[in-house]
Design a protein around this motif. Structure first.
Motif, mmCIF file in Angstrom:
data_model
loop_
_atom_site.group_PDB
_atom_site.id
_atom_site.type_symbol
_atom_site.label_atom_id
_atom_site.label_comp_id
_atom_site.label_asym_id
_atom_site.label_seq_id
_atom_site.Cartn_x
_atom_site.Cartn_y
_atom_site.Cartn_z
ATOM 1 N N THR A 9 0.957 -1.223 -0.051
ATOM 2 C CA THR A 9 0.007 -0.030 -0.132
ATOM 3 C C THR A 9 0.960 1.373 0.050
ATOM 4 O OG1 THR A 9 -1.749 -1.238 1.162
ATOM 5 C CG2 THR A 9 -1.731 1.298 1.276
ATOM 6 N N MET A 10 0.681 2.318 -1.049
ATOM 7 C CA MET A 10 1.354 3.424 -1.091
ATOM 8 C C MET A 10 0.527 4.449 -0.774
ATOM 9 S SD MET A 10 3.338 4.975 -4.423
ATOM 10 C CE MET A 10 4.367 3.598 -4.489
ATOM 11 N N GLU A 11 0.752 5.303 0.435
ATOM 12 C CA GLU A 11 -0.161 6.486 0.945
ATOM 13 C C GLU A 11 0.573 7.631 0.127
ATOM 14 O OE1 GLU A 11 -2.664 6.347 2.432
ATOM 15 O OE2 GLU A 11 -2.574 4.008 3.252
ATOM 16 N N ILE A 12 -0.578 8.372 -0.491
ATOM 17 C CA ILE A 12 -0.420 9.416 -1.245
ATOM 18 C C ILE A 12 -0.929 11.009 -0.555
ATOM 19 C CG2 ILE A 12 -0.381 10.581 -3.368
ATOM 20 C CD1 ILE A 12 -0.788 7.887 -4.867
ATOM 21 N N PRO A 13 -0.195 11.783 -0.323
ATOM 22 C CA PRO A 13 -0.701 12.783 0.305
ATOM 23 C C PRO A 13 -1.378 13.835 -0.481
ATOM 24 C CG PRO A 13 1.751 13.322 -0.186
ATOM 25 C CD PRO A 13 1.492 11.891 -0.824
ATOM 26 N N ILE A 14 -2.073 14.825 0.058
ATOM 27 C CA ILE A 14 -2.866 15.769 -0.547
ATOM 28 C C ILE A 14 -1.919 16.595 -1.435
ATOM 29 C CG2 ILE A 14 -2.760 17.629 1.189
ATOM 30 C CD1 ILE A 14 -5.710 18.154 0.877
ATOM 31 N N HIS A 15 -2.736 17.118 -2.516
ATOM 32 C CA HIS A 15 -1.933 18.139 -3.352
ATOM 33 C C HIS A 15 -0.738 17.648 -4.121
ATOM 34 C CE1 HIS A 15 -3.207 21.493 -0.436
ATOM 35 N NE2 HIS A 15 -4.465 21.175 -1.422
ATOM 36 N N THR A 16 -0.947 16.176 -4.504
ATOM 37 C CA THR A 16 0.137 15.584 -5.185
ATOM 38 C C THR A 16 -0.217 15.617 -6.519
ATOM 39 O OG1 THR A 16 0.607 13.937 -3.539
ATOM 40 C CG2 THR A 16 1.024 13.181 -5.716
ATOM 41 N N THR A 17 0.595 15.842 -7.597
ATOM 42 C CA THR A 17 0.482 16.014 -8.942
ATOM 43 C C THR A 17 0.627 14.570 -9.624
ATOM 44 O OG1 THR A 17 1.399 18.092 -9.219
ATOM 45 C CG2 THR A 17 0.856 16.926 -10.907
ATOM 46 N N ILE A 18 -0.510 14.248 -10.234
ATOM 47 C CA ILE A 18 -0.782 12.804 -10.658
ATOM 48 C C ILE A 18 -0.673 13.108 -12.341
ATOM 49 C CG2 ILE A 18 -2.031 11.697 -8.734
ATOM 50 C CD1 ILE A 18 -4.420 11.747 -10.697
ATOM 51 N N ALA A 19 -1.052 14.095 -12.999
ATOM 52 C CA ALA A 19 -0.933 14.286 -14.401
ATOM 53 C C ALA A 19 -0.887 15.686 -14.543
ATOM 54 C CB ALA A 19 -1.978 13.846 -15.164
ATOM 55 N N TYR A 20 -0.355 16.090 -15.733
ATOM 56 C CA TYR A 20 -0.177 17.327 -16.266
ATOM 57 C C TYR A 20 -0.046 17.695 -17.880
ATOM 58 C CZ TYR A 20 4.697 16.170 -16.948
ATOM 59 O OH TYR A 20 5.693 15.391 -17.358
ATOM 60 N N SER A 21 -0.292 18.947 -18.294
ATOM 61 C CA SER A 21 0.157 19.180 -19.809
ATOM 62 C C SER A 21 0.802 20.308 -19.830
ATOM 63 C CB SER A 21 -1.445 19.273 -20.329
ATOM 64 O OG SER A 21 -2.162 20.649 -19.916
ATOM 65 N N LEU A 22 1.408 20.492 -21.130
ATOM 66 C CA LEU A 22 2.377 21.351 -21.182
ATOM 67 C C LEU A 22 2.001 22.418 -22.554
ATOM 68 C CD1 LEU A 22 5.697 19.188 -21.326
ATOM 69 C CD2 LEU A 22 4.721 20.589 -19.561
ATOM 70 N N ILE A 23 2.861 23.657 -22.262
ATOM 71 C CA ILE A 23 3.009 24.309 -23.631
ATOM 72 C C ILE A 23 4.262 24.568 -24.067
ATOM 73 C CG2 ILE A 23 2.845 26.738 -24.523
ATOM 74 C CD1 ILE A 23 0.391 27.299 -22.717
ATOM 75 N N GLU A 24 4.702 24.003 -25.315
ATOM 76 C CA GLU A 24 5.942 24.039 -25.522
ATOM 77 C C GLU A 24 6.528 25.538 -25.971
ATOM 78 O OE1 GLU A 24 6.541 21.043 -28.611
ATOM 79 O OE2 GLU A 24 5.335 19.459 -27.608
ATOM 80 N N LEU A 25 7.622 25.494 -25.983
ATOM 81 C CA LEU A 25 8.443 26.743 -26.242
ATOM 82 C C LEU A 25 9.352 26.671 -27.467
ATOM 83 C CD1 LEU A 25 9.704 27.907 -22.731
ATOM 84 C CD2 LEU A 25 7.585 28.377 -23.873
ATOM 85 N N GLU A 26 8.995 27.674 -28.569
ATOM 86 C CA GLU A 26 9.942 27.719 -29.576
ATOM 87 C C GLU A 26 10.853 28.875 -29.369
ATOM 88 O OE1 GLU A 26 9.427 28.752 -34.533
ATOM 89 O OE2 GLU A 26 7.588 28.212 -33.331
ATOM 90 N N ILE A 27 12.062 28.680 -29.365
ATOM 91 C CA ILE A 27 13.177 29.407 -28.908
ATOM 92 C C ILE A 27 14.067 30.061 -29.895
ATOM 93 C CG2 ILE A 27 14.917 29.592 -27.142
ATOM 94 C CD1 ILE A 27 13.711 27.550 -25.425
ATOM 95 N N LYS A 28 14.042 31.182 -30.106
ATOM 96 C CA LYS A 28 14.997 31.994 -30.998
ATOM 97 C C LYS A 28 16.325 31.957 -30.826
ATOM 98 C CE LYS A 28 11.110 32.457 -33.386
ATOM 99 N NZ LYS A 28 10.721 31.929 -34.717
ATOM 100 N N HIS A 29 17.369 32.362 -31.632
ATOM 101 C CA HIS A 29 18.772 32.448 -31.211
ATOM 102 C C HIS A 29 19.003 33.490 -30.104
ATOM 103 C CE1 HIS A 29 20.558 30.233 -34.595
ATOM 104 N NE2 HIS A 29 19.648 30.671 -35.275
ATOM 105 N N ASN A 30 18.119 34.582 -30.403
ATOM 106 C CA ASN A 30 18.614 35.640 -29.233
ATOM 107 C C ASN A 30 17.584 35.484 -28.037
ATOM 108 O OD1 ASN A 30 15.725 36.130 -29.954
ATOM 109 N ND2 ASN A 30 15.929 38.136 -30.846
ATOM 110 N N GLY A 31 17.062 34.364 -27.742
ATOM 111 C CA GLY A 31 16.389 34.118 -26.492
ATOM 112 C C GLY A 31 14.929 34.257 -26.440
ATOM 113 N N ARG A 32 14.375 34.972 -27.400
ATOM 114 C CA ARG A 32 12.895 35.295 -27.489
ATOM 115 C C ARG A 32 12.230 34.077 -27.676
ATOM 116 N NH1 ARG A 32 11.623 40.427 -27.572
ATOM 117 N NH2 ARG A 32 13.094 42.144 -27.889
ATOM 118 N N TYR A 33 11.231 34.011 -27.090
ATOM 119 C CA TYR A 33 10.324 32.650 -27.165
ATOM 120 C C TYR A 33 8.751 32.847 -27.623
ATOM 121 C CZ TYR A 33 8.616 33.444 -22.574
ATOM 122 O OH TYR A 33 8.209 34.148 -21.599
ATOM 123 N N GLU A 34 8.183 31.987 -28.163
ATOM 124 C CA GLU A 34 7.105 32.023 -28.569
ATOM 125 C C GLU A 34 6.181 30.580 -27.983
ATOM 126 O OE1 GLU A 34 6.047 32.093 -32.528
ATOM 127 O OE2 GLU A 34 7.427 34.076 -32.739
#
Length: 472
Positions: free
Chosen positions: A211-236
């Motif tokens: 048995t594994m006890e899991i505490p409150i506020h544990t993240t079990i899944a998530y989703s992302l926004i990917e970053l497109e990163i330019k040479h100069n560090g700007r990102y979209e």
């Protein structure tokens, strides 16, 4: 256990969607956490996601942090139970003019994984505000994480835009019951000697309940926004699901390994399946050509690994590291000691081939099988494990050829004798769980790939053909 429970959860509530299961309780994942997405060699493999110890603000230049607006809502109440029961018997007789022996084996096994997550909540970033706040912001391209990620191909930065969290203490419970009996007899008979008989019986049982006890506020899944990163560090921010991020310095897109590619838009499902299997034919032939004892041992150990999909993922990870000329660290994989021992047996069997020309292709072929097994659903993996006898695997291989070929064949065909009523029902369920229909029509069996099946028919057919190659 935890990784299997979260993966099952995502398959149930967001199959084919954007949610990513958390693989370790040790991962700290909050909104704006930076996650490195690593693309995998085979086109059917899901990317690997590596959470970092940084959030977006840690990588930005300037002293003004981005303060996201986070919207919290009730998600669902989730309790899941997955399990299977297996019972098998085998009787073997060996007859020699002076010796007669018999061996009987009986095994029973049941496993159950229960996930009591209870009421779950969703935390979601206000993307429009994040988009405004990100305007004209610049990443520190000299940051160590940026430098180390940029140097490796197929790496993409993503930031957590939503996460599914527990709202109460919960638990994951795994129960395993194993039992077996073995009986053996050996008779010595000679023209001038009296008959001598030796008999031995034994039994083995093993139960585990974790048995594994899991505490409150544990993240079990998530989703992302990917970053497109330019040479100069700007990102979209990549706002569309079909838009992928990356570094501008990356160069040509990576096309994958071994020349196996996704289906063209105008290709039919079965023609693409046939093309993929043809391209991988050398890997299957290589496995069939391994020494009989090596093939038999590999099949036995892989079948063991298939008892737990978390262990399958661990095997796949270890073989991937080995294939990339990295020393696999079994201490780092999420597996029990027994599973680690089984993985080590597989590695030892491979190491026996190091001094031969078979080693490198055998490693690639086993990595191929493990990668396919790792993409199967829990249900499909459990049923396939029950079909890992030599005769049934050969019958399944014929059905794979039917799926990629004309789509029908006589049930009376040589090689399909193993499809008794019970086995046929399991086979029907196996293919259905991978979006392939299997139907009887008189003496014929007909196969058809369902519409929009995803990669499941491909990975199942690769797994079946690979395992059957070990059973030849």
């Amino acid at each position: 256990m935890f990784a299997t429970a979260t993966r099952n959860f995502v398959e149930e509530v967001d199959h084919g969607g954007l949610l990513i299961p958390v693989s370790s309780l040790n991962d700290t994942i909050a909104v704006l956490t930076v996650v490195v997405k690593r693309k995998r060699p085979w086109f059917w493999q899901k990317p690997k996601y590596i959470p970092t110890d940084f959030n977006l603000n840690d990588l930005l230049t300037g002293d003004t942090p981005i303060k996201p607006v986070v919207i919290e809502t009730d998600f669902i109440k989730y309790n899941g139970m997955y399990g299977d029961n297996i019972q098998a018997n085998m009787d073997t007789n060996f007859v020699h003019p002076s010796v007669q022996s018999n061996l009987s084996l009986e095994g029973k096994e049941s496993s159950k994984l229960q996930s009591y997550f209870g009421g779950l909540k969703k935390e979601e970033v206000d993307v429009q505000k994040l988009l405004r706040d990100s305007k004209d912001r610049i990443l520190d391209m000299s940051h160590s994480l940026v430098q180390q990620t940029k140097e490796k191909r197929r790496r993409v930065f993503g930031i957590v835009k939503e996460r599914i969290v527990t709202s109460q203490p919960c638990s994951v419970i795994e129960e395993v019951q194993q039992g077996g009996q073995c009986g053996a007899g050996l008779d010595f008979c000679g023209p001038k000697n009296p008959k001598v008989s030796l008999k031995e019986n034994g039994s083995l049982s093993k139960d585990s309940n974790v048995t594994m006890e899991i505490p409150i506020h544990t993240t079990i899944a998530y989703s992302l926004i990917e970053l497109e990163i330019k040479h100069n560090g700007r990102y979209e921010l990549c706002l569309m699901s079909d838009t992928t991020g990356g570094f501008e310095v990356d160069g040509p897109a990576w096309k994958g390994m071994f020349g196996v590619s996704e289906a063209p838009a105008d290709a039919s499902e079965n023609s693409h399946l046939r093309q993929v299997l043809d391209q991988l034919r050398d890997h299957f032939h290589l496995l069939s050509a391994l020494p009989v004892t090596t093939r038999s041992s590999l099949l036995q150990q892989i079948t063991k690994i298939m008892e737990d999909r978390g262990a399958v993922a661990s095997l796949q990870s270890v073989l991937e590291q080995k294939h990339l000329d990295m020393k696999p660290g079994l201490d780092d994989v999420a597996a029990t000691e027994s599973q680690k021992q089984t993985i080590q047996v597989i590695l030892d069997l491979l190491d026996q081939l190091v001094q031969t020309e078979q080693y490198t292709p055998a490693l690639a072929a086993l990595y191929l099988i493990a990668s396919a097994l790792d993409e199967l659903t829990y249900d499909c993996l459990a049923v396939l494990r029950m079909c890992c006898s030599s005769a049934v695997l050969q019958a399944l291989e014929l059905l794979v050829q039917c799926i990629s070929g004309e789509g029908q064949m006589p049930l009376s065909s040589t090689g399909l004798a193993a499809l008794t009523q019970d086995v046929y029902e399991k086979t029907e369920h196996l293919f259905a769980s991978s979006n392939v229909s299997l139907k009887r029509d008189g003496d014929m069996v007909k196969t058809e790939i369902n519409q929009q099946p995803g990669h499941l028919p491909v990975v199942l057919c690769i797994a079946v053909t690979g395992l059957a190659s070990l059973a030849h």
